[in-house]
Motif scaffolding. Structure first.
Motif, mmCIF file in Angstrom:
data_model
loop_
_atom_site.group_PDB
_atom_site.id
_atom_site.type_symbol
_atom_site.label_atom_id
_atom_site.label_comp_id
_atom_site.label_asym_id
_atom_site.label_seq_id
_atom_site.Cartn_x
_atom_site.Cartn_y
_atom_site.Cartn_z
ATOM 1 N N ARG A 1 -6.987 -14.057 11.486
ATOM 2 C CA ARG A 1 -7.342 -13.697 12.864
ATOM 3 C C ARG A 1 -7.632 -12.210 12.909
ATOM 4 N NH1 ARG A 1 -5.710 -17.309 17.018
ATOM 5 N NH2 ARG A 1 -4.716 -19.162 16.176
ATOM 6 N N VAL A 2 -8.685 -11.851 13.617
ATOM 7 C CA VAL A 2 -9.019 -10.451 13.838
ATOM 8 C C VAL A 2 -8.950 -10.209 15.340
ATOM 9 C CG1 VAL A 2 -10.783 -8.673 13.599
ATOM 10 C CG2 VAL A 2 -10.467 -10.347 11.788
ATOM 11 N N ASN A 3 -8.099 -9.282 15.739
ATOM 12 C CA ASN A 3 -7.868 -8.967 17.151
ATOM 13 C C ASN A 3 -7.539 -10.219 17.962
ATOM 14 O OD1 ASN A 3 -8.409 -6.251 16.597
ATOM 15 N ND2 ASN A 3 -10.596 -6.570 16.896
ATOM 16 N N GLY A 4 -6.778 -11.148 17.343
ATOM 17 C CA GLY A 4 -6.323 -12.350 18.025
ATOM 18 C C GLY A 4 -7.248 -13.543 17.945
ATOM 19 N N ASP A 5 -8.457 -13.369 17.431
ATOM 20 C CA ASP A 5 -9.429 -14.464 17.365
ATOM 21 C C ASP A 5 -9.583 -14.964 15.932
ATOM 22 O OD1 ASP A 5 -9.992 -14.181 20.096
ATOM 23 O OD2 ASP A 5 -11.490 -12.631 19.664
ATOM 24 N N ARG A 6 -9.687 -16.281 15.776
ATOM 25 C CA ARG A 6 -9.995 -16.845 14.457
ATOM 26 C C ARG A 6 -11.406 -16.444 14.085
ATOM 27 N NH1 ARG A 6 -7.552 -22.979 14.447
ATOM 28 N NH2 ARG A 6 -5.386 -22.346 14.713
ATOM 29 N N VAL A 7 -11.617 -16.132 12.822
ATOM 30 C CA VAL A 7 -12.930 -15.643 12.400
ATOM 31 C C VAL A 7 -13.437 -16.419 11.205
ATOM 32 C CG1 VAL A 7 -12.591 -13.308 13.284
ATOM 33 C CG2 VAL A 7 -11.873 -13.844 10.966
ATOM 34 N N LYS A 8 -14.761 -16.384 11.057
ATOM 35 C CA LYS A 8 -15.419 -16.960 9.888
ATOM 36 C C LYS A 8 -15.421 -15.918 8.777
ATOM 37 C CE LYS A 8 -18.401 -20.100 12.424
ATOM 38 N NZ LYS A 8 -19.789 -20.491 12.698
ATOM 39 N N PRO A 9 -15.664 -16.332 7.515
ATOM 40 C CA PRO A 9 -15.633 -15.379 6.401
ATOM 41 C C PRO A 9 -16.615 -14.218 6.536
ATOM 42 C CG PRO A 9 -15.630 -17.619 5.565
ATOM 43 C CD PRO A 9 -15.831 -17.716 7.042
ATOM 44 N N TYR B 1 -17.469 -12.535 9.194
ATOM 45 C CA TYR B 1 -17.213 -11.673 10.353
ATOM 46 C C TYR B 1 -17.208 -10.211 9.920
ATOM 47 C CZ TYR B 1 -14.848 -9.832 14.484
ATOM 48 O OH TYR B 1 -14.529 -9.126 15.613
ATOM 49 N N GLY B 2 -17.846 -9.362 10.692
ATOM 50 C CA GLY B 2 -17.922 -7.935 10.373
ATOM 51 C C GLY B 2 -16.669 -7.209 10.827
ATOM 52 N N LEU B 3 -15.913 -6.681 9.879
ATOM 53 C CA LEU B 3 -14.659 -5.992 10.153
ATOM 54 C C LEU B 3 -14.925 -4.508 10.327
ATOM 55 C CD1 LEU B 3 -11.717 -6.973 10.233
ATOM 56 C CD2 LEU B 3 -11.514 -6.276 7.871
ATOM 57 N N HIS B 4 -14.283 -3.877 11.316
ATOM 58 C CA HIS B 4 -14.469 -2.456 11.600
ATOM 59 C C HIS B 4 -13.134 -1.732 11.509
ATOM 60 C CE1 HIS B 4 -18.555 -3.188 13.058
ATOM 61 N NE2 HIS B 4 -18.060 -4.274 13.636
ATOM 62 N N VAL B 5 -13.170 -0.414 11.364
ATOM 63 C CA VAL B 5 -11.963 0.395 11.331
ATOM 64 C C VAL B 5 -11.258 0.252 12.679
ATOM 65 C CG1 VAL B 5 -11.067 2.753 11.167
ATOM 66 C CG2 VAL B 5 -12.921 2.017 9.673
ATOM 67 N N GLY B 6 -9.931 0.048 12.639
ATOM 68 C CA GLY B 6 -9.142 -0.098 13.854
ATOM 69 C C GLY B 6 -8.864 -1.539 14.231
ATOM 70 N N ASP B 7 -9.524 -2.516 13.588
ATOM 71 C CA ASP B 7 -9.277 -3.927 13.880
ATOM 72 C C ASP B 7 -7.902 -4.340 13.355
ATOM 73 O OD1 ASP B 7 -11.725 -4.268 15.076
ATOM 74 O OD2 ASP B 7 -12.676 -5.187 13.325
ATOM 75 N N GLU B 8 -7.231 -5.243 14.100
ATOM 76 C CA GLU B 8 -5.961 -5.798 13.643
ATOM 77 C C GLU B 8 -6.255 -7.132 12.959
ATOM 78 O OE1 GLU B 8 -1.741 -6.442 15.682
ATOM 79 O OE2 GLU B 8 -3.195 -8.008 16.180
ATOM 80 N N VAL B 9 -5.807 -7.258 11.719
ATOM 81 C CA VAL B 9 -6.052 -8.465 10.926
ATOM 82 C C VAL B 9 -4.714 -9.146 10.671
ATOM 83 C CG1 VAL B 9 -6.983 -9.379 8.762
ATOM 84 C CG2 VAL B 9 -8.029 -7.378 9.814
ATOM 85 N N ARG B 10 -4.634 -10.435 10.993
ATOM 86 C CA ARG B 10 -3.444 -11.238 10.718
ATOM 87 C C ARG B 10 -3.823 -12.291 9.689
ATOM 88 N NH1 ARG B 10 0.704 -11.605 14.918
ATOM 89 N NH2 ARG B 10 0.367 -9.864 16.348
ATOM 90 N N VAL B 11 -3.123 -12.305 8.567
ATOM 91 C CA VAL B 11 -3.392 -13.261 7.494
ATOM 92 C C VAL B 11 -2.126 -14.065 7.247
ATOM 93 C CG1 VAL B 11 -4.097 -13.542 5.089
ATOM 94 C CG2 VAL B 11 -5.017 -11.654 6.419
ATOM 95 N N ARG B 12 -2.226 -15.382 7.417
ATOM 96 C CA ARG B 12 -1.095 -16.251 7.110
ATOM 97 C C ARG B 12 -1.209 -16.635 5.640
ATOM 98 N NH1 ARG B 12 -1.175 -19.885 11.326
ATOM 99 N NH2 ARG B 12 -2.336 -21.406 10.117
ATOM 100 N N GLN B 13 -0.227 -16.234 4.853
ATOM 101 C CA GLN B 13 -0.272 -16.435 3.415
ATOM 102 C C GLN B 13 0.507 -17.679 3.013
ATOM 103 O OE1 GLN B 13 1.189 -12.545 2.163
ATOM 104 N NE2 GLN B 13 -0.893 -11.946 1.677
ATOM 105 N N PRO B 14 0.228 -18.201 1.809
ATOM 106 C CA PRO B 14 0.989 -19.351 1.326
ATOM 107 C C PRO B 14 2.483 -19.023 1.315
ATOM 108 C CG PRO B 14 -0.883 -18.957 -0.098
ATOM 109 C CD PRO B 14 -0.817 -17.813 0.871
ATOM 110 N N GLY B 15 3.294 -19.977 1.731
ATOM 111 C CA GLY B 15 4.721 -19.732 1.830
ATOM 112 C C GLY B 15 5.145 -19.435 3.260
ATOM 113 N N GLY B 16 4.157 -19.350 4.189
ATOM 114 C CA GLY B 16 4.466 -19.165 5.589
ATOM 115 C C GLY B 16 4.558 -17.734 6.068
ATOM 116 N N ARG B 17 4.462 -16.752 5.178
ATOM 117 C CA ARG B 17 4.560 -15.351 5.595
ATOM 118 C C ARG B 17 3.253 -14.910 6.234
ATOM 119 N NH1 ARG B 17 5.201 -9.827 2.285
ATOM 120 N NH2 ARG B 17 5.761 -8.554 4.084
ATOM 121 N N GLU B 18 3.353 -14.181 7.348
ATOM 122 C CA GLU B 18 2.165 -13.656 8.012
ATOM 123 C C GLU B 18 2.116 -12.149 7.827
ATOM 124 O OE1 GLU B 18 -0.208 -14.388 12.110
ATOM 125 O OE2 GLU B 18 1.878 -13.799 12.336
ATOM 126 N N ARG B 19 0.974 -11.665 7.344
ATOM 127 C CA ARG B 19 0.770 -10.222 7.178
ATOM 128 C C ARG B 19 -0.054 -9.730 8.352
ATOM 129 N NH1 ARG B 19 1.163 -8.201 1.909
ATOM 130 N NH2 ARG B 19 1.034 -6.215 3.000
#
Length: 188
Positions: free
Chosen positions: A97-105, A107-125
């Motif tokens: 998710r970027v800034n709270g929205d699900r994104v496609k691969p 998607y253009g990422l910019h400086v200052g965006d918040e990125v949430r990545v759910r990793q295997p094992g259930g941990r969210e970065r």
């Protein structure tokens, strides 16, 4: 070497096939010129996209251009995904998710965006983009490209595993087996 007239079938055209044809007769001069890879195209002929080509547009994020990077490439570059294809699969599966929205691969990422990545094992970065990079770098450089706002990982259990036997002690007796099952039953 064959003469110019014998290479182009005796038509007497200019070198390169004439009529805007490139080597092998493809239109546009070959070497990616038809794909926008000529002077000022700013792209690699293998990718088919790049600045000014009109390809690689991402909804919401705008086209991937000078001030942005594909989100799948960025999470791979900063080592949040083991492979680029794993980063793309995470995006397709809704784990990024970027800034709270699900994104496609793409998607253009910019400086200052918040990125949430759910990793295997259930941990969210949860990271905030500080610097855009396109190539994978070492871990010390990668951590300088984002601010990590992730919660600390859960503590690992410091319990000795039950049922570990010393090497060479042989097959457990019925009494030993029952004791191991009792210990395992108390854990689970």
């Amino acid at each position: 070497m064959a003469s110019e007239s014998s290479r182009d079938g005796g038509r007497g055209t200019a070198p390169g096939g004439g009529l805007g044809a490139g080597p092998g007769g493809e239109p546009g001069g070959g070497r990616g010129a038809g794909l926008g890879g000529g002077p000022g195209g700013g792209q690699d002929a293998r990718t088919g996209g790049g600045p000014g080509s009109g390809r690689g547009a991402a909804p919401g994020g705008g086209p991937v251009g000078e001030g942005s990077v594909r989100v799948d490439a960025w999470i791979w570059s900063v080592r949040l995904a083991k492979t680029r294809s794993a980063g793309a699969a995470a995006c397709k599966g809704g784990h990024v998710r970027v800034n709270g929205d699900r994104v496609k691969p793409a998607y253009g990422l910019h400086v200052g965006d918040e990125v949430r990545v759910r990793q295997p094992g259930g941990r969210e970065r949860i990271v905030v983009v500080k610097r855009l990079i396109r190539k994978r770098v070492g871990a010390p450089v990668a951590v300088e490209c984002y601010v990590d706002n992730s919660p600390p990982p859960p503590p690992r259990e410091a319990v000795a595993p039950a049922g570990i036997r010393d090497r060479g002690t042989g097959r457990p007796t019925k009494r030993d087996r029952r004791e191991m099952e009792r210990l395992r039953g108390a854990e689970g």
